[in-house]
Design a protein around this motif. Structure first.
Motif, PDB file in Angstrom:
ATOM      1  N   PRO A 222       0.827  -1.212   0.000  1.00 45.04           N
ATOM      2  CA  PRO A 222       0.000   0.000   0.000  1.00 45.04           C
ATOM      3  C   PRO A 222       0.859   1.258   0.000  1.00 45.04           C
ATOM      4  N   LEU A 223       0.261   2.340  -0.500  1.00 49.51           N
ATOM      5  CA  LEU A 223       0.931   3.631  -0.468  1.00 49.51           C
ATOM      6  C   LEU A 223       1.050   4.110   0.983  1.00 49.51           C
ATOM      7  N   PRO A 224       2.062   4.928   1.284  1.00 45.61           N
ATOM      8  CA  PRO A 224       2.156   5.468   2.654  1.00 45.61           C
ATOM      9  C   PRO A 224       0.923   6.276   3.050  1.00 45.61           C
ATOM     10  N   THR A 225       0.243   6.863   2.037  1.00 46.67           N
ATOM     11  CA  THR A 225      -0.946   7.679   2.314  1.00 46.67           C
ATOM     12  C   THR A 225      -2.244   6.895   2.143  1.00 46.67           C
ATOM     13  N   GLN A 226      -2.151   5.577   1.930  1.00 43.99           N
ATOM     14  CA  GLN A 226      -3.336   4.755   1.674  1.00 43.99           C
ATOM     15  C   GLN A 226      -4.361   4.900   2.801  1.00 43.99           C
ATOM     16  N   GLN A 227      -5.643   5.010   2.414  1.00 45.59           N
ATOM     17  CA  GLN A 227      -6.723   5.125   3.403  1.00 45.59           C
ATOM     18  C   GLN A 227      -7.702   3.956   3.332  1.00 45.59           C
ATOM     19  N   PHE A 228      -7.883   3.389   2.150  1.00 49.63           N
ATOM     20  CA  PHE A 228      -8.877   2.335   1.961  1.00 49.63           C
ATOM     21  C   PHE A 228      -8.189   0.983   1.790  1.00 49.63           C
ATOM     22  N   GLY A 229      -8.779  -0.047   2.394  1.00 49.30           N
ATOM     23  CA  GLY A 229      -8.272  -1.393   2.215  1.00 49.30           C
ATOM     24  C   GLY A 229      -7.061  -1.736   3.048  1.00 49.30           C
ATOM     25  N   GLN A 279     -11.812   7.891  -3.564  1.00 43.08           N
ATOM     26  CA  GLN A 279     -10.899   6.920  -2.959  1.00 43.08           C
ATOM     27  C   GLN A 279      -9.475   7.119  -3.465  1.00 43.08           C
ATOM     28  N   ARG A 280      -9.349   7.335  -4.770  1.00 47.62           N
ATOM     29  CA  ARG A 280      -8.017   7.535  -5.350  1.00 47.62           C
ATOM     30  C   ARG A 280      -7.352   8.777  -4.771  1.00 47.62           C
ATOM     31  N   LEU A 281      -8.108   9.862  -4.631  1.00 48.16           N
ATOM     32  CA  LEU A 281      -7.551  11.088  -4.073  1.00 48.16           C
ATOM     33  C   LEU A 281      -7.081  10.870  -2.637  1.00 48.16           C
ATOM     34  N   TYR A 282      -7.915  10.231  -1.840  1.00 46.33           N
ATOM     35  CA  TYR A 282      -7.525   9.966  -0.447  1.00 46.33           C
ATOM     36  C   TYR A 282      -6.300   9.062  -0.379  1.00 46.33           C
ATOM     37  N   ASN A 283      -6.285   8.011  -1.196  1.00 48.16           N
ATOM     38  CA  ASN A 283      -5.159   7.072  -1.165  1.00 48.16           C
ATOM     39  C   ASN A 283      -3.853   7.720  -1.598  1.00 48.16           C
ATOM     40  N   GLN A 284      -3.951   8.752  -2.434  1.00 48.30           N
ATOM     41  CA  GLN A 284      -2.750   9.466  -2.883  1.00 48.30           C
ATOM     42  C   GLN A 284      -2.387  10.629  -1.972  1.00 48.30           C
ATOM     43  N   GLY A 285      -3.160  10.793  -0.899  1.00 51.43           N
ATOM     44  CA  GLY A 285      -2.868  11.861   0.041  1.00 51.43           C
ATOM     45  C   GLY A 285      -3.252  13.233  -0.448  1.00 51.43           C
ATOM     46  N   LYS A 286      -4.171  13.309  -1.414  1.00 53.35           N
ATOM     47  CA  LYS A 286      -4.589  14.590  -1.970  1.00 53.35           C
ATOM     48  C   LYS A 286      -5.853  15.083  -1.276  1.00 53.35           C
ATOM     49  N   PRO A 287      -6.066  16.386  -1.222  1.00 56.79           N
ATOM     50  CA  PRO A 287      -7.248  16.922  -0.531  1.00 56.79           C
ATOM     51  C   PRO A 287      -8.531  16.619  -1.290  1.00 56.79           C
TER      52      PRO A 287
END
Length: 459
Positions: A222-229, A279-287
């Motif tokens: 997972p990405l360091p900023t991952q939020q889902f899964g 989901q993609r925005l959150y997982n990439q750490g974007k607002p």
């Protein structure tokens, strides 16, 4: 020579369907009297429709990627007609669907297993369709028919005068389970093993050889900023020890400010493209600015999606069987039992649950506007908080799961207080509650009671 009437024609086609299916190697056409042992928790004989529900014909299978509840109907679970009261079956179907029709839902119909021995009459089917009025049809977003046969074509011709064009567009046919998997996560579906075996035989005949095993690509880290899964522990480690995941805090904050009085909050679905984009925005750490989407139901869907995609449910697999036993606990002791169960949760699970239930209690206090009291919220969140480690939660499990969730919302101050659980007053004394610890997300207000008494009859 006169043409056969629709009933006779349907019988002829059904018998034609049975012949090639019976010839398939390894396929045995006999309706199952009940689900395989171990598939479901025991069904209480006090269930108002025990005589029908025990067969497992209807199942609730979580939610699809749009956040819509999925209900399946399996013909192979229907016993011979002389063993099943079809009028009772219709009453049971309405009783079961009444728990879900206020929200968007999907019906999956597994046709395999319907035979001349267990089929209801066309007259019954026509009457059943008429009895399922607009309340049931309005929020039905899709009807998936799996393994259709010529019998289905006969039914369609019979029902064509009754079916509106709008309803007809909701019907989709799938010849194979692989086609259904494009639309649904079949690992969440309670697909009877007979249906799976039949599908495997059909696939083998179509391709002339056994299907090769599917190759699963290696999982990506997972990405360091991952939020889902990802797990709550992962989120805690990546957010400097913060126990409340950012996506949960952001959605709750937004909904508290702009959604508390929105009618039907948490009941509506959203565009899958929009959900995936957020989901993609959150997982990439974007607002993410929910104002840009112009729909307060979207952050509500995102919140449920976050819970649903946790690798392990918020209430943990370990607590599943304990929660199923809540209906056997005396009403006055249920809050105490809730506290005991929650004591075994990991710290981050407990704190996230406390935070979420405190917010949902706020939502329930505005139920005069949003129509979402603690009972309605429990029906929406029950299967998002807990599910079994194997298979899916059965229809029979919904009562205890929803009751447990309702207790957490209704009695948040007592369940999550720091007092010793041994001296905890019961759920029945909520109206006299005093000194309750306030929710972490709201200042205390008078508790808004909901009818828990109905669950007491299941003791």
């Amino acid at each position: 020579m006169s043409r056969p009437d629709p009933e006779e024609l349907a019988e002829i086609e059904l018998r034609k369907d049975e012949e090639p299916e019976a010839a398939l190697p390894g396929v045995i056409r006999r309706p199952s009297a009940a689900p395989t042992a171990g598939q479901e928790p025991a069904l209480s004989t006090s269930h108002p429709f025990y005589d029908v529900a025990r067969h497992g014909i209807l199942q609730v299978a979580g939610e699809d990627c749009h956040g819509r509840r999925v209900v399946s109907f399996s013909c192979c679970r229907m016993p011979p007609s002389h063993e099943l009261n079809h009028r009772r079956l219709l009453e049971y179907l309405k009783y079961a669907l009444d728990q879900h029709v206020e929200s968007d839902y999907i019906l999956v119909y597994f046709h395999y297993g319907l035979s001349s021995r267990n089929k209801p009459s066309l007259h019954w089917l026509q009457g059943a369709y008429r009895e399922f009025d607009r309340k049931y049809k309005k929020n039905l977003k899709a009807l998936y028919v799996v393994h259709p046969t010529n019998f289905i074509k006969v039914l369609w011709n019979v029902f064509r005068p009754l079916i509106s064009h709008k309803f007809g567009r909701k019907v989709t046919y799938f010849n194979y389970l692989s086609e259904l998997r494009v639309h649904l996560q079949c690992d969440q579906l309670a697909i009877p093993p007979e249906v799976v075996r039949y599908d495997e035989k059909l696939q083998s005949l179509r391709k002339g050889a056994p299907l090769p095993p599917a190759k699963t690509p290696p999982p990506r880290p997972p990405l360091p900023t991952q939020q889902f899964g990802v797990s709550l522990q992962y989120l805690k480690d990546k957010n400097q020890g913060e126990l409340i995941p950012p996506v949960l805090r952001f959605t709750v904050t937004y909904l508290r400010e702009k959604g508390l009085r929105t009618e039907g909050l948490f009941r509506r679905s959203a565009s899958i493209q929009t959900v995936l984009e957020i989901q993609r925005l959150y997982n990439q750490g974007k607002p993410v600015n929910f104002d840009d989407y112009g729909d307060v139901h979207i952050p509500a869907v995102i919140l449920k999606t976050f819970l649903r995609e946790l690798p392990q449910p918020l209430l943990t697999f370990k607590a599943y069987e304990q929660i199923l036993g809540i209906t056997s606990v005396e009403s006055s002791l249920r809050v105490t039992r809730c506290r005991q169960i929650l004591q075994s949760l990991p710290e981050q699970n407990y704190e996230v649950l406390k935070y979420l239930m405190g917010f949902l209690q706020e939502v329930s206090r505005e139920s005069i506007f949003n129509k979402m009291n603690s009972s309605n919220l429990a029906c929406v969140f029950g299967l998002n908080l807990i599910w079994p480690s194997q298979g899916v939660a059965s229809l029979n499990a919904l009562v205890p799961l929803n009751l447990f969730t309702e207790l957490l919302i209704e009695h948040h101050g007592k369940v999550f207080s720091a007092q010793d659980a041994g001296g905890e007053p019961g759920a029945g004394s909520a109206g006299q509650e005093s000194g309750a610890v306030p929710s972490p997300v709201a200042s205390p207000r008078p508790v808004c009671l909901s009818p828990l008494a109905a669950a007491g009859s299941l003791r």
